[in-house]
Design an enzyme around this catalytic site. Structure first.
Site, PDB file in Angstrom:
ATOM      1  N   LYS A   1     -70.438 -23.071  47.960  1.00 52.02           N
ATOM      2  CA  LYS A   1     -70.979 -23.085  46.603  1.00 52.02           C
ATOM      3  C   LYS A   1     -72.514 -23.004  46.620  1.00 52.02           C
ATOM      4  CE  LYS A   1     -69.004 -27.087  45.709  1.00 52.02           C
ATOM      5  NZ  LYS A   1     -68.202 -27.339  46.932  1.00 52.02           N
TER       6      LYS A   1
ATOM      7  N   ARG B   1     -65.466 -31.994  38.080  1.00 48.92           N
ATOM      8  CA  ARG B   1     -64.517 -32.227  39.170  1.00 48.92           C
ATOM      9  C   ARG B   1     -63.326 -33.038  38.710  1.00 48.92           C
ATOM     10  NH1 ARG B   1     -67.307 -31.994  44.934  1.00 48.92           N
ATOM     11  NH2 ARG B   1     -69.276 -31.236  44.188  1.00 48.92           N
TER      12      ARG B   1
ATOM     13  N   ARG C   1     -73.351 -27.402  59.369  1.00 44.29           N
ATOM     14  CA  ARG C   1     -74.352 -27.248  58.301  1.00 44.29           C
ATOM     15  C   ARG C   1     -75.625 -28.038  58.601  1.00 44.29           C
ATOM     16  NH1 ARG C   1     -72.897 -28.180  52.243  1.00 44.29           N
ATOM     17  NH2 ARG C   1     -71.872 -30.021  53.098  1.00 44.29           N
TER      18      ARG C   1
ATOM     19  N   ARG D   1     -76.579 -33.845  56.378  1.00 42.94           N
ATOM     20  CA  ARG D   1     -76.215 -34.741  55.281  1.00 42.94           C
ATOM     21  C   ARG D   1     -75.409 -35.928  55.799  1.00 42.94           C
ATOM     22  NH1 ARG D   1     -73.868 -31.299  50.384  1.00 42.94           N
ATOM     23  NH2 ARG D   1     -72.202 -32.830  50.567  1.00 42.94           N
TER      24      ARG D   1
ATOM     25  N   ARG E   1     -63.346 -36.074  51.534  1.00 41.33           N
ATOM     26  CA  ARG E   1     -63.801 -35.267  50.386  1.00 41.33           C
ATOM     27  C   ARG E   1     -62.743 -34.242  49.996  1.00 41.33           C
ATOM     28  NH1 ARG E   1     -69.108 -33.743  53.320  1.00 41.33           N
ATOM     29  NH2 ARG E   1     -69.368 -32.052  51.814  1.00 41.33           N
TER      30      ARG E   1
HETATM   31  P1  AP5 Z   1     -72.494 -24.725  51.427  1.00 42.02           P
HETATM   32  O1  AP5 Z   1     -72.939 -23.536  50.658  1.00 42.02           O
HETATM   33  O2  AP5 Z   1     -73.485 -25.805  51.699  1.00 42.02           O
HETATM   34  O3  AP5 Z   1     -71.132 -25.313  50.783  1.00 42.02           O
HETATM   35  P2  AP5 Z   1     -70.870 -26.161  49.465  1.00 42.02           P
HETATM   36  O4  AP5 Z   1     -69.609 -25.650  48.865  1.00 42.02           O
HETATM   37  O5  AP5 Z   1     -72.102 -26.181  48.610  1.00 42.02           O
HETATM   38  O6  AP5 Z   1     -70.587 -27.543  50.142  1.00 42.02           O
HETATM   39  P3  AP5 Z   1     -70.889 -29.032  49.740  1.00 42.02           P
HETATM   40  O7  AP5 Z   1     -70.555 -29.858  50.948  1.00 42.02           O
HETATM   41  O8  AP5 Z   1     -72.262 -29.194  49.177  1.00 42.02           O
HETATM   42  O9  AP5 Z   1     -69.821 -29.324  48.673  1.00 42.02           O
HETATM   43  P4  AP5 Z   1     -69.290 -30.694  48.276  1.00 42.02           P
HETATM   44  O10 AP5 Z   1     -68.539 -30.330  47.062  1.00 42.02           O
HETATM   45  O11 AP5 Z   1     -68.541 -31.419  49.302  1.00 42.02           O
HETATM   46  O12 AP5 Z   1     -70.609 -31.559  48.118  1.00 42.02           O
HETATM   47  P5  AP5 Z   1     -71.506 -31.976  46.883  1.00 42.02           P
HETATM   48  O13 AP5 Z   1     -72.889 -32.092  47.339  1.00 42.02           O
HETATM   49  O14 AP5 Z   1     -71.223 -31.145  45.699  1.00 42.02           O
HETATM   50  O15 AP5 Z   1     -71.895 -24.178  52.807  1.00 42.02           O
HETATM   51  C1  AP5 Z   1     -71.434 -25.066  53.807  1.00 42.02           C
HETATM   52  C2  AP5 Z   1     -71.856 -24.519  55.194  1.00 42.02           C
HETATM   53  O16 AP5 Z   1     -71.162 -23.283  55.444  1.00 42.02           O
HETATM   54  C3  AP5 Z   1     -73.350 -24.189  55.315  1.00 42.02           C
HETATM   55  O17 AP5 Z   1     -73.783 -24.511  56.602  1.00 42.02           O
HETATM   56  C4  AP5 Z   1     -73.419 -22.663  55.083  1.00 42.02           C
HETATM   57  O18 AP5 Z   1     -74.507 -22.071  55.782  1.00 42.02           O
HETATM   58  C5  AP5 Z   1     -72.076 -22.198  55.639  1.00 42.02           C
HETATM   59  N1  AP5 Z   1     -71.540 -21.068  54.901  1.00 42.02           N
HETATM   60  C6  AP5 Z   1     -71.531 -20.874  53.552  1.00 42.02           C
HETATM   61  N2  AP5 Z   1     -70.921 -19.719  53.228  1.00 42.02           N
HETATM   62  C7  AP5 Z   1     -70.508 -19.158  54.412  1.00 42.02           C
HETATM   63  C8  AP5 Z   1     -69.787 -17.972  54.746  1.00 42.02           C
HETATM   64  N3  AP5 Z   1     -69.369 -17.114  53.793  1.00 42.02           N
HETATM   65  N4  AP5 Z   1     -69.526 -17.720  56.048  1.00 42.02           N
HETATM   66  C9  AP5 Z   1     -69.932 -18.610  57.020  1.00 42.02           C
HETATM   67  N5  AP5 Z   1     -70.620 -19.752  56.767  1.00 42.02           N
HETATM   68  C10 AP5 Z   1     -70.886 -20.029  55.476  1.00 42.02           C
HETATM   69  O19 AP5 Z   1     -70.912 -33.423  46.590  1.00 42.02           O
HETATM   70  C11 AP5 Z   1     -71.111 -34.479  47.507  1.00 42.02           C
HETATM   71  C12 AP5 Z   1     -70.520 -35.761  46.958  1.00 42.02           C
HETATM   72  O20 AP5 Z   1     -71.181 -36.102  45.721  1.00 42.02           O
HETATM   73  C13 AP5 Z   1     -69.036 -35.710  46.586  1.00 42.02           C
HETATM   74  O21 AP5 Z   1     -68.228 -35.988  47.708  1.00 42.02           O
HETATM   75  C14 AP5 Z   1     -68.939 -36.804  45.508  1.00 42.02           C
HETATM   76  O22 AP5 Z   1     -68.909 -38.071  46.095  1.00 42.02           O
HETATM   77  C15 AP5 Z   1     -70.272 -36.644  44.785  1.00 42.02           C
HETATM   78  N6  AP5 Z   1     -70.164 -35.732  43.633  1.00 42.02           N
HETATM   79  C16 AP5 Z   1     -70.646 -34.458  43.540  1.00 42.02           C
HETATM   80  N7  AP5 Z   1     -70.349 -33.910  42.345  1.00 42.02           N
HETATM   81  C17 AP5 Z   1     -69.654 -34.873  41.656  1.00 42.02           C
HETATM   82  C18 AP5 Z   1     -69.049 -34.908  40.369  1.00 42.02           C
HETATM   83  N8  AP5 Z   1     -69.078 -33.863  39.529  1.00 42.02           N
HETATM   84  N9  AP5 Z   1     -68.416 -36.047  40.014  1.00 42.02           N
HETATM   85  C19 AP5 Z   1     -68.362 -37.116  40.818  1.00 42.02           C
HETATM   86  N10 AP5 Z   1     -68.906 -37.139  42.055  1.00 42.02           N
HETATM   87  C20 AP5 Z   1     -69.544 -36.027  42.472  1.00 42.02           C
END
Ligand code: AP5
Length: 222
Positions: free
Chosen positions: A18, A94, A129, A158, A169
Site C-alpha cells: 500500500k 479497517r 522492509r 518498524r 496483523r
Molecule cells: P509497503 O508498501 O510498506 O506495504 P504496506 O501495505 O504499506 O504495509 P504496512 O505494513 O505498512 O501495512 P500494515 O497495514 O500492516 O501497516 P500500517 O502501518 O497500516 O511494502 C512492504 C515491503 O514490500 C516494503 O519493503 C516494499 O519495498 C516491498 N514491496 C512493496 N511492493 C512490492 C512489490 N510489488 N514487489 C516486491 N516488493 C514490494 O498499520 C500498522 C498498525 O497500525 C496496524 O497493525 C494497527 O495496529 C494500526 N492501524 C493502522 N491503521 C489502523 C486503523 N484504520 N484502525 C485501527 N488500527 C490501525
C-alpha cells in the site's frame, strides 16, 4: 468545469504494498496521502497518552480503538490541502464501524483499490522492509535496495515488522476484511499485487486515468 479532485482508498493485507503504491500514485496524481498507520506512528512519536495507548495495540497487531483512529483520520481529511487536491486514504477503514464513520462524516470515495498478495510474499516483504527516517521512503533489502551507502547506513526497521508480529496483523486483517469489502462492492477494483511494484502501479494508473476521464466527461455535461 474543473472536475472534483479524486478521493481514493487503498487496502490490502500488511505489507501488500500500500505505502509503496501510494508513493507512486501521489507522485503522479498529486493527491494527499493519508495513512492511518503513519498518523498513529506520528502520534506515538509525540509521547502523548493516545500514542502510548495506540502502541499497545500495534505491538499486538490489533486494531487501535476507533476513538483514537477515527478522529485522527477525519481531521486530516478535513484539512484544506486534502479538500483541494483530493486524497488517497491508506489503511483506513479497517472495520465496519470505521467505514460507517467515514460515510457519516460525508466522505464519499470514488474508488476502493484492493491489493491482493499471496501470504508467503507478505512475510518476505515485511521482514526485508526498511524505512528512511529522513525522506520517509520505503525500501526492501532485496526488492527495492537503497541507492547508496549513505541511505543504507541510516535505514530503520518498524517495531512491528517481525515474522511473529506480521502473523498477528494478518490474523486481524482476515477478521475484518470481508465486512469492509462488502461496504464498497460497487467501487472496488482488485489488483494483483504479486508482480513488481512498477507492474502493480501500471494497473492502478490505468484505473485512475479511466476514472479521471469519466469525471471530466460528467463534469462537462453538468
Ligand atoms: P509497503 O508498501 O510498506 O506495504 P504496506 O501495505 O504499506 O504495509 P504496512 O505494513 O505498512 O501495512 P500494515 O497495514 O500492516 O501497516 P500500517 O502501518 O497500516 O511494502 C512492504 C515491503 O514490500 C516494503 O519493503 C516494499 O519495498 C516491498 N514491496 C512493496 N511492493 C512490492 C512489490 N510489488 N514487489 C516486491 N516488493 C514490494 O498499520 C500498522 C498498525 O497500525 C496496524 O497493525 C494497527 O495496529 C494500526 N492501524 C493502522 N491503521 C489502523 C486503523 N484504520 N484502525 C485501527 N488500527 C490501525
Amino acid at each position: 468545469v474543473k472536475p472534483e479532485p479524486l478521493k481514493i482508498m487503498i487496502s490490502g493485507a500488511p505489507a501488500s504494498g500500500k505505502g509503496t503504491q501510494c508513493e507512486l500514485i501521489t507522485r503522479k496524481y498529486g493527491l494527499v496521502h493519508v495513512a492511518a498507520g503513519d498518523l498513529l506512528r506520528a502520534e506515538i512519536a509525540t509521547g502523548s497518552e493516545n500514542g502510548r495507548r495506540a502502541k499497545e495495540y500495534m505491538e499486538k497487531g490489533q486494531l487501535v480503538p476507533d476513538e483514537i483512529v477515527v478522529m485522527m483520520v477525519k481531521e486530516r481529511l478535513l484539512k484544506p490541502d486534502s479538500k483541494q487536491n483530493g486524497w488517497l486514504l491508506d489503511g483506513y477503514p479497517r472495520s465496519l464501524s470505521q467505514a460507517t464513520a467515514l460515510k457519516e462524516f460525508g466522505f464519499d470515495p470514488d474508488l476502493f483499490i484492493v491489493l491482493e498478495v499471496s501470504e508467503d510474499k507478505l512475510v518476505e516483504r515485511v521482514v526485508g522492509r526498511r524505512l528512511d527516517p529522513v525522506t520517509g521512503k520505503i525500501y526492501h533489502l532485496k526488492y527495492s535496495p537503497p541507492e547508496n551507502e549513505e541511505v543504507a547506513a541510516r535505514l530503520t526497521q518498524r517495531f512491528d515488522d517481525t515474522e511473529e508480529k506480521v502473523k498477528l496483523r494478518l490474523h486481524t486483517h482476515h477478521q475484518n476484511v470481508e465486512a469492509v469489502l462488502s461496504m464498497y462492492e460497487d467501487i472496488t477494483i482488485k489488483i494483483n499485487g504479486n508482480a513488481s511494484k512498477e507492474e502493480v502501479f501500471a494497473q492502478i494508473d490505468s484505473a485512475l486515468t479511466n476514472l479521471l476521464e469519466q469525471k471530466a466527461a460528467s463534469g462537462s455535461l453538468a
